[in-house]
Design an enzyme around this catalytic site. Structure first.
Site, PDB file in Angstrom:
ATOM      1  CG  ASP A   1      -6.725   0.712   0.514  1.00 53.09           C
ATOM      2  OD1 ASP A   1      -7.624  -0.073   0.163  1.00 53.09           O
ATOM      3  OD2 ASP A   1      -5.912   0.451   1.422  1.00 53.09           O
TER       4      ASP A   1
ATOM      5  CG  HIS B   1      -9.861  -1.445   6.695  1.00 48.19           C
ATOM      6  ND1 HIS B   1      -8.639  -2.063   6.626  1.00 48.19           N
ATOM      7  CD2 HIS B   1     -10.537  -1.799   5.572  1.00 48.19           C
ATOM      8  CE1 HIS B   1      -8.570  -2.763   5.503  1.00 48.19           C
ATOM      9  NE2 HIS B   1      -9.703  -2.623   4.849  1.00 48.19           N
TER      10      HIS B   1
ATOM     11  CG  HIS C   1      -1.653  -1.253   1.469  1.00 52.34           C
ATOM     12  ND1 HIS C   1      -1.108  -2.373   2.077  1.00 52.34           N
ATOM     13  CD2 HIS C   1      -2.941  -1.575   1.167  1.00 52.34           C
ATOM     14  CE1 HIS C   1      -2.030  -3.324   2.157  1.00 52.34           C
ATOM     15  NE2 HIS C   1      -3.150  -2.871   1.613  1.00 52.34           N
TER      16      HIS C   1
END
Length: 489
Positions: A251, A180, A168
């Site tokens: 993302d 998240h 990422h």
């Protein structure tokens, strides 16, 4: 449909939400939608996913279909016609790039069989923070090791004809925050990033990776916003410093790491303006979010906030994905993953069960949204092997978890004798403060238990009768652990 609307839709990648093609998806594909990210809730079986991908590809030429099939703990197809392999952490432990390449190739073959064009993997963060929530998904903490395995994984997957995605960017292995749930912060200078931190991504670029996923990490010394919407990161670091000219995908824009900073429509515009080409909207983003993001992009071009050329450039890059020659007609080989899982397994003490009955106590980690609905544990394969299994599963928010565990173990040993088999199943227990006191007390009272650790090693369980380490929780890792418990490895 205007040309501008088509360009705006072309950079959007929502979820699907159903196991057949929903009405809303047909309409948005006709508007030019770039494609879909398939999640676990969209998949029920190998046959179903093949029918679904065939139907989606039939809606229009070049509808790109993606999944997060990392192998190991994050997978979508392992139980639905795909293959099972250990994840990146296990591959890093073995440290054989050729075997990593072979593992990724097998995943690629299973994705070709399923009709998937683009795999949002591998994770090439270097998990230097032992509390990193992504530790099990990474090849390790050493950047040189991560870099060589990143290159091998990319080469293996793309050799099967599926586009890879190194993630990422720029890497959040220094942080213990799950994007998240919040915005991870990495406090490094630009020079530190260039000198060493970005090495795994540099290796992936050199290996010809088709795409890179940018994360919601905040590089506090470069910008005051997450990387997802930062020109300094996307254009300055990724495009100019690393020279990457492939597809950059964000993302998921529903994640708190960016949603706490900007709404989805605003984040969509700012990400494309910063240098992204594709927007992953999220697992719960459907027609309404597509409409909102597309409208925001069109409005931004019309009011001069976003150059139309940026959308054209992004669409042109996306047009190149999904065009690799596919290894069709080559079945995947499940024995590759099985051998890897057996070879990475480590055993201490005497974990072999003494009888045909066992109590399995599972200490569940905090659930990762990235994992989706993938199951883990040894209960099912033990039962399949003929063991009479009683099971207890608790998590950090389970009422009276420590009391339940002590009571259940005590009850079981009272019923079947002090030498009855008790298996304690953990997964990166060092990351969860509630687990250590429970395990310490169990060691003091019941040292005859066997520990099976299916996560990143952190705690030392050498005081128990037996200790099995799998370095991952995929199906083949569970199978290798069961072989150790049965004495058949």
């Amino acid at each position: 449909m205007t040309e501008l609307s088509r360009l705006a839709h072309g950079v959007l990648f929502p979820a699907l939400g159903r196991r057949t093609v929903p009405k809303w998806a047909r309409a948005r594909v006709a508007e030019g939608l770039g494609g879909f990210v398939l999640f676990g809730k969209d998949i029920a079986s190998g046959e179903q996913v093949r029918e679904l991908t065939t139907a989606l590809h039939g809606l229009r030429e070049h509808v790109l279909l993606c999944v997060d099939e990392e192998g190991g703990d994050v997978n979508r197809l392992e139980d639905h016609g795909g293959t099972s392999v250990p994840g990146n952490h296990a591959l890093g432990r073995l440290d054989d790039p050729e075997r990593t390449r072979g593992s990724a190739y097998q995943l690629g073959l299973s994705l070709v069989e399923a009709g998937i064009d683009w795999d949002l993997a591998p994770a090439v963060d270097a998990a230097v923070n032992p509390l990193s929530p992504n530790g099990i998904r990474t090849f390790g903490a050493d950047r040189a090791l991560v870099a060589r395995h990143a290159a091998a994984w990319v080469e293996g997957l793309q050799a099967a004809g599926v586009s890879a995605c190194a993630k990422h960017f720029p890497g959040h292995g220094l942080s213990s925050t799950d994007a998240h749930l919040g915005t991870p912060t990495v406090d490094l200078s630009r020079q530190e990033l260039v000198d060493h931190y970005l090495d795994p991504f540099r290796a992936a670029v050199a290996a010809g990776v088709d795409s890179i996923m940018v994360s919601h990490v905040h590089l506090s010394q470069l910008d005051d916003v997450p990387a997802t919407i930062s020109p300094a990161v996307l254009t300055g670091l990724l495009r100019e410093e690393l020279g990457f000219d492939g597809v950059v995908i964000t993302d998921a824009l529903e994640m708190r790491g960016i949603a706490d900073v900007a709404s989805l429509p605003e984040a969509a515009v700012r990400a494309i303006a910063a240098g992204a080409d594709a927007l992953c909207l999220g697992a719960w983003a459907f027609g309404d979010d597509v409409d909102a993001a597309a409208a925001a992009l069109v409005a931004a071009v019309e009011n001069g906030t976003l150059p139309e050329e940026r959308l054209r450039e992004a669409n042109a890059r996306l047009a190149k994905l999904g065009t690799r020659p596919r290894a069709t007609g080559v079945p995947h080989d499940d024995t590759v993953g099985e051998r890897l899982a057996r070879d990475v397994l480590e055993v201490s003490g005497d974990p072999v069960l003494k009888g045909r009955r066992a109590l399995v106590v599972r200490l569940d980690p905090t659930h990762s949204p990235a994992q989706g609905g993938a199951s883990w544990g040894v209960e099912a394969p033990l039962r399949a092997a003929g063991i009479d299994v009683e099971a207890l599963a608790v998590a950090g928010d389970t009422y009276n978890a420590d009391g339940m565990i002590k009571a259940e173990v005590g009850l079981y040993l009272d019923e079947f004798g002090p030498d009855a088999d008790v298996v304690l199943l953990v997964r990166s227990s060092h990351r969860f403060p509630w687990q250590r006191p429970v395990l310490d007390e169990l060691l003091e009272r019941y040292p005859g238990c066997v520990v099976v650790d299916m996560g990143v090693p952190g705690d030392d369980f050498g005081g128990f009768r037996g200790w099995v380490r799998t370095f991952g929780a995929s199906r083949v890792c569970a199978g290798a652990a069961v072989d150790a418990l049965l004495g058949t490895r």
